[in-house]
Design an enzyme around this catalytic site. Structure first.
Site, PDB file in Angstrom:
ATOM      1  N   LYS A  74      -8.766   8.512 -19.152  1.00 55.77           N
ATOM      2  CA  LYS A  74      -9.148   8.546 -20.297  1.00 55.77           C
ATOM      3  C   LYS A  74      -7.990   8.421 -21.531  1.00 55.77           C
ATOM      4  CE  LYS A  74     -12.768   9.268 -17.719  1.00 55.77           C
ATOM      5  NZ  LYS A  74     -13.059  10.742 -17.441  1.00 55.77           N
TER       6      LYS A  74
ATOM      7  N   ASP B 135      -7.830  20.116 -13.831  1.00 55.33           N
ATOM      8  CA  ASP B 135      -7.929  19.131 -13.990  1.00 55.33           C
ATOM      9  C   ASP B 135      -7.353  18.773 -15.862  1.00 55.33           C
ATOM     10  OD1 ASP B 135      -8.868  17.040 -15.504  1.00 55.33           O
ATOM     11  OD2 ASP B 135     -10.531  16.917 -13.642  1.00 55.33           O
TER      12      ASP B 135
ATOM     13  N   ARG C  91       0.728  -1.364  -0.332  1.00 54.64           N
ATOM     14  CA  ARG C  91       0.307   0.027  -0.062  1.00 54.64           C
ATOM     15  C   ARG C  91       0.974   1.578  -0.052  1.00 54.64           C
ATOM     16  NH1 ARG C  91      -2.390   1.581   4.385  1.00 54.64           N
ATOM     17  NH2 ARG C  91      -2.860   0.033   5.007  1.00 54.64           N
TER      18      ARG C  91
ATOM     19  N   TYR D  45     -15.824  18.467 -14.032  1.00 54.12           N
ATOM     20  CA  TYR D  45     -16.176  17.022 -13.808  1.00 54.12           C
ATOM     21  C   TYR D  45     -17.901  16.755 -12.923  1.00 54.12           C
ATOM     22  CZ  TYR D  45     -16.061  12.197 -13.935  1.00 54.12           C
ATOM     23  OH  TYR D  45     -16.194  10.952 -13.909  1.00 54.12           O
TER      24      TYR D  45
HETATM   25  C1  LIG Z   1     -12.821  10.522 -15.441  1.00 53.05           C
HETATM   26  C2  LIG Z   1     -12.814  12.084 -15.358  1.00 53.05           C
HETATM   27  C3  LIG Z   1     -12.469  12.018 -13.884  1.00 53.05           C
HETATM   28  C4  LIG Z   1     -12.721  11.208 -13.021  1.00 53.05           C
HETATM   29  O1  LIG Z   1     -11.619  10.291 -13.252  1.00 53.05           O
HETATM   30  P1  LIG Z   1     -12.164   8.788 -13.109  1.00 53.05           P
HETATM   31  O2  LIG Z   1     -10.686   8.029 -13.437  1.00 53.05           O
HETATM   32  O3  LIG Z   1     -13.233   8.353 -14.231  1.00 53.05           O
HETATM   33  O4  LIG Z   1     -11.746   8.177 -11.416  1.00 53.05           O
HETATM   34  C5  LIG Z   1     -11.977  13.794 -13.107  1.00 53.05           C
HETATM   35  N1  LIG Z   1     -12.338  14.415 -14.226  1.00 53.05           N
HETATM   36  C6  LIG Z   1     -12.503  14.658 -15.646  1.00 53.05           C
HETATM   37  C7  LIG Z   1     -12.003  15.817 -16.611  1.00 53.05           C
HETATM   38  C8  LIG Z   1     -12.743  13.395 -16.030  1.00 53.05           C
HETATM   39  O5  LIG Z   1     -12.808  13.738 -17.129  1.00 53.05           O
END
Ligand SMILES: *Cc1c(COP(=O)(O)O)cnc(C)c1O
Length: 366
Positions: free
Chosen positions: A193, A168, A46, A97
């Site tokens: 993504k 982000d 961990r 988001y």
């Molecule tokens: C998908 C997404 C997230 C969250 O990510 P996960 O891997 O689904 O937990 C955060 N910010 C943006 C802009 C996203 O597209």
């Protein structure tokens, strides 16, 4: 041997985070271990894992800071927000988001943080609102309205106030914009993504140059336990190696589709920062090295949009984005996205042949 400082992102994506000792494999294999023999670099699963480390080194070099891998983008972003003292006000885009807004609503209901949503494409409004904020949370381009925020201006204002500033960077990836260079304290990624890029894993990451924040995030990860599996970290690093190629192709496709959709009579509005009539076009041209591969097209109403999607044969009806395959999502169908126009479809453009994508849309428009 550390990477040559002159190497470009395409080269760094291929080389960063490789083991260097003679006889080493070219990539760190997934290490499936809950514990390690005492006295070495790793002790309990961990706290750290060599596969995470390889991924973190590579992403950190591309983004220009120290990366930490988390189980998902959501685990990464909530870990940053949880470093804030109870009662802190967080300024975020009204189209941030869904998971970020949902998390903040949830903790707000228990009095832990106070979210304040604003139109962050309005720079003056944002800078004014910073006066009573304890943290600035930025997304650009925004999801799914594709608004562009003036990163340099709002981050500078946040830094002047000495508050935590986070970007982000999921939509832009470490290739198209560098928020840490513009003053952000930290960057967060949903590596689910573009970084992973094949719609087959969930992973998240934070990147920062602030040693104190890095330590606090490591502590959060360790105690919260939102750790990635070694297989996910390995797949994400494998994905990262081809990110420049995939994103380049997807972006080329997106530009062509956006131009074509823009002139289609059935489409009320095509939002894509690469189109000259997009309100953030010039700003995006200055702060990004490309316009990305997400666009949205707005049709007259939900039924028309659903019918179009129902006739598609190649483009996949599904949420998420950033994969090699083109996906389409009518965002307004999701709880929490009611403010998005009902007929708006977000297109995450993939790497297929652009002509096949266009033909699929042509037959679906009928
Ligand atoms: C998908 C997404 C997230 C969250 O990510 P996960 O891997 O689904 O937990 C955060 N910010 C943006 C802009 C996203 O597209």
């Amino acid at each position: 041997m550390s990477p040559a400082t002159s190497w470009r992102a395409e080269t760094l994506a291929v080389t960063a985070g490789r083991p260097e000792r003679p006889g080493a494999p070219l990539n760190t294999a997934p290490t499936f271990a809950s514990t390690y023999r005492y006295g070495g670099e790793y002790d309990y699963g961990r706290f750290g894992n060599p596969t995470w480390s390889a991924f973190e080194t590579a992403l950190g070099i591309l983004e220009g800071g120290h990366a930490l891998a988390f189980a998902s983008g959501q685990a990464a972003l909530t870990s940053i927000l949880e470093t804030l003292p109870v009662g802190s006000t967080v300024l975020l885009p009204d189209s941030a988001y869904l998971g970020t807004r949902g998390y903040l609503d949830d903790v707000a209901s228990r009095g832990r943080l106070v979210p304040r949503l604003i139109d962050m494409t309005d720079t003056d409004l944002t800078i004014d609102a910073l006066t009573d904020a304890d943290a600035l949370w930025v997304e650009s381009p925004t999801n799914p309205m594709l608004g562009i925020v003036d990163l340099a201006a709002v981050l500078r204002a946040g830094t002047d106030r000495g508050i935590l500033t986070v970007v982000d960077n999921t939509f832009a990836t470490p290739l198209l914009q560098h928020p840490l260079d513009l003053g952000a304290t930290a960057v967060v990624h949903s590596a689910t993504k573009y970084v992973g890029g094949h719609s087959d894993l969930l992973l998240g990451a934070t990147v920062t140059r602030d040693g104190d924040l890095l330590q606090r995030l490591h502590t959060r990860r360790t105690f919260h336990g939102g750790i990635p599996g070694p297989m996910e970290a390995w797949l994400a690093l494998r994905g990262l190696r081809t990110l420049p190629l995939r994103l380049g192709r997807a972006q080329d496709n997106a530009i062509q589709l956006a131009r074509w959709l823009h002139d289609l009579p059935q489409v009320i509005q095509t939002r894509y920062p690469g189109l000259p009539d997009h309100p953030g076009h010039e700003l995006a041209g200055r702060q990004m090295s490309g316009f990305g591969a997400i666009l949205s097209l707005e049709l007259s109403d939900a039924r028309t949009a659903d019918e179009l999607v129902g006739r598609l044969q190649l483009i996949v009806d599904g949420t998420s984005l950033g994969g090699v395959e083109t996906t389409i999502d009518r965002r307004n169908r999701w709880p929490g996205e009611e403010r998005v126009p009902p007929g708006l479809l977000r297109l995450s453009v993939g790497i297929e042949h652009v002509e096949d994508l266009r033909q699929d849309l042509i037959q679906a428009f009928g």
